[in-house]
Design a protein around this motif. Structure first.
Motif, short mmCIF file in Angstrom:
data_model
loop_
_atom_site.label_atom_id
_atom_site.label_comp_id
_atom_site.label_asym_id
_atom_site.label_seq_id
_atom_site.Cartn_x
_atom_site.Cartn_y
_atom_site.Cartn_z
N MET A 256 0.81 -1.21 0.00
CA MET A 256 0.00 0.00 0.00
C MET A 256 0.84 1.26 0.00
SD MET A 256 -2.46 1.31 3.12
CE MET A 256 -1.00 1.35 4.18
N ALA A 257 1.93 1.23 0.74
CA ALA A 257 2.77 2.42 0.87
C ALA A 257 3.36 2.85 -0.48
CB ALA A 257 3.89 2.17 1.87
N ILE A 258 3.54 1.89 -1.41
CA ILE A 258 4.04 2.27 -2.74
C ILE A 258 3.09 3.27 -3.38
CG2 ILE A 258 4.64 1.45 -5.05
CD1 ILE A 258 5.14 -1.29 -3.90
N ASP A 259 1.80 2.98 -3.30
CA ASP A 259 0.82 3.82 -3.97
C ASP A 259 0.76 5.20 -3.35
OD1 ASP A 259 -1.10 3.94 -6.09
OD2 ASP A 259 -2.69 3.93 -4.60
N HIS A 260 0.82 5.28 -2.05
CA HIS A 260 0.73 6.57 -1.40
C HIS A 260 2.00 7.40 -1.59
CE1 HIS A 260 -2.49 4.56 1.30
NE2 HIS A 260 -3.01 5.02 0.18
N LEU B 33 11.00 4.21 3.82
CA LEU B 33 9.86 4.41 4.71
C LEU B 33 9.52 3.13 5.47
CD1 LEU B 33 7.34 6.38 5.41
CD2 LEU B 33 6.15 4.96 3.74
N VAL B 34 9.41 2.03 4.75
CA VAL B 34 9.06 0.76 5.38
C VAL B 34 10.11 0.36 6.41
CG1 VAL B 34 8.73 -1.71 4.97
CG2 VAL B 34 7.67 -0.05 3.44
N ILE B 35 11.37 0.53 6.07
CA ILE B 35 12.45 0.20 7.01
C ILE B 35 12.37 1.08 8.25
CG2 ILE B 35 14.96 0.25 7.34
CD1 ILE B 35 15.22 -0.53 4.37
N ALA B 36 12.11 2.38 8.04
CA ALA B 36 12.07 3.32 9.17
C ALA B 36 10.87 3.06 10.08
CB ALA B 36 12.02 4.75 8.64
N LEU C 166 0.52 6.67 10.58
CA LEU C 166 1.93 7.07 10.68
C LEU C 166 2.57 7.18 9.30
CD1 LEU C 166 3.91 7.67 12.98
CD2 LEU C 166 4.67 5.29 12.84
N HIS C 167 2.27 6.26 8.41
CA HIS C 167 2.96 6.27 7.12
C HIS C 167 2.52 7.45 6.26
CE1 HIS C 167 -0.37 4.84 4.58
NE2 HIS C 167 0.44 4.78 3.54
N THR D 170 8.35 13.76 4.55
CA THR D 170 9.52 13.52 3.69
C THR D 170 9.45 14.39 2.45
OG1 THR D 170 9.67 11.23 4.47
CG2 THR D 170 10.82 11.77 2.42
N LEU D 171 8.27 14.53 1.88
CA LEU D 171 8.12 15.37 0.70
C LEU D 171 8.42 16.83 1.02
CD1 LEU D 171 7.23 15.69 -2.26
CD2 LEU D 171 4.90 16.06 -1.43
#
Length: 400
Positions: free
Chosen positions: A25-29, A374-377, A317-318, A325-326
């Motif tokens: 999901m995070a890829i899309d966002h 992001l996923v790692i963090a 959170l994500h 980050t942006l």
């Protein structure tokens, strides 16, 4: 059939499935906020997209159906595991639904825009549809399970018959049709409100997941057999119905300039509202993956399990992490001039493209790089919260 509460280990495959789609999901966002081309056109627009751009969007189509189906199954398991009454389950679903709706119009609106302007388009997105479906499920769970199963199948299979009905036919009540079936914008209390996820067919998907929850109470062999059969059956049904190309999706596939793009057209199913083809295409393979995960013994520290056990915490959170980050990367790229636009709605999230520089956005590889980081963090934070939920029994934790 006698039902018995499932053991904790038998929930791991569902957690792993949910964790898988949360990572995807995070890829899309990230793409919504970072990708240059997504600011101007949809990655599923076959006239302008590329295969890699299409795939980046298409793979995330699995997220919403799996989330919704798993939420229904999770509600059933919570009911069986905690040995609560149907009345207590109903109250839990109702209050959780209201909580999700509140989060959507407060916490998430700020995450989308990073400002509190009353001029912003109000986006009713993921938490809205979950909240609305939870509220409806609070009533529907009182139906006999077979009736609820029949209801869920009927909604999923037949809601595309409503496609020819347009919201403007209802005049001042058009907003009701936007909420029920056709995505669209309406005005309420002087604010423009965009409904992206109508109730149909998502209430059917959540209800189907609730009914499927009883499969988790079966022995290992029966559970895998049923899950595999359903997965193969739904996947095959998608291929057949989509190939016939008459019913199941308002957008018909067609021959394109190449075999590759013809295949993309075949798999380019409608998400808003989610068509029958779309649901079969996603839930079917997801059930096959669920059956496969059932063969593994996952560590509680496996990222799939960690993310899968704290879905709401991760989700909120994500979004904040992506947007923050942006902001930082825009400041580095544009200097102080970034503050003239970066706290306005992103074009891909309903903002004005003209408010942003013409070169705003990044190549697709940046999307994947930011997503990986992001996923790692987020993993350590989610692991910490997973531990909190596992070691404490505070009632408020069940709402996160």
């Amino acid at each position: 059939m006698e039902l018995r509460p499932p053991s904790a280990t038998r929930l791991l495959n569902l957690d792993a499935l949910r964790g898988t789609v949360m990572i995807i999901m995070a890829i899309d966002h990230v793409r919504d906020f970072f990708d240059h081309y997504s600011m101007s056109f949809s990655p599923t627009d076959l006239a302008r997209t590329t295969p890699i751009m299409f795939f980046t969007r298409w793979i995330t189509h699995f997220c919403m159906p799996v989330f919704m189906f798993a939420a229904g199954g999770g509600a059933y398991l919570w009911w069986q595991r905690s040995r609560r009454t149907s009345g207590e389950l109903s109250w839990f679903l109702l209050t959780r639904g209201v909580w999700f709706l509140l989060l959507e119009v407060t916490v998430m609106q700020f995450a989308y825009n990073f400002n509190l302007s009353q001029q912003n388009l109000v986006l009713l997105l993921v938490l809205y549809i979950f909240g609305a479906c939870f509220v409806l499920m609070a009533a529907l769970i009182h139906l006999p399970l077979r009736w609820l199963a029949a209801f869920s199948i009927a909604v999923i299979a037949l809601h595309n018959l409503l496609d020819p009905i347009r919201a403007d036919r209802f005049g001042s009540a058009a907003w009701a049709w936007n909420v029920l079936h056709q995505p669209g914008v309406f005005t309420a209390a002087g604010r423009l409100i965009l409904v992206v996820y109508p109730l149909l067919p998502w209430i059917g998907v959540m209800a189907a997941g609730f009914c499927f929850g009883c499969v988790f109470t079966l022995d290992e062999f029966a559970r895998r057999r049923i899950t595999l059969r359903l997965g193969f059956g739904m996947t095959a049904a998608f291929l057949v119905i989509r190939a016939i190309n008459i019913y199941g999706d308002p957008s018909r596939w067609s021959a394109q300039s190449s075999i590759t793009y013809t295949v993309l057209s075949f798999f380019n199913c409608t998400k808003y509202p989610a068509s029958l083809d779309y649901i079969l295409m996603t839930i079917g393979p997801a059930l096959l993956l669920l059956a496969w995960y059932d063969r593994f013994s996952f560590s509680i520290n496996n990222p799939l399990i960690v993310f899968g056990r704290v879905p709401l915490f991760y989700f909120i959170l994500h979004f904040y992490a992506i947007h923050a980050t942006l902001v930082v990367m825009s400041w580095i790229r544009y200097g102080h001039g970034a503050f003239a636009f970066i706290f306005q709605a992103i074009p891909s999230m309903g903002g004005l493209r003209e408010a942003y520089p013409a070169d705003f956005g990044y190549p697709l590889w940046v999307t994947y790089a930011v997503w990986t980081g992001l996923v790692i963090a987020l993993y350590p934070l989610c692991r910490w919260f997973t531990h909190i939920k596992a070691t404490r029994r505070d009632r408020w934790l069940s709402y996160l």
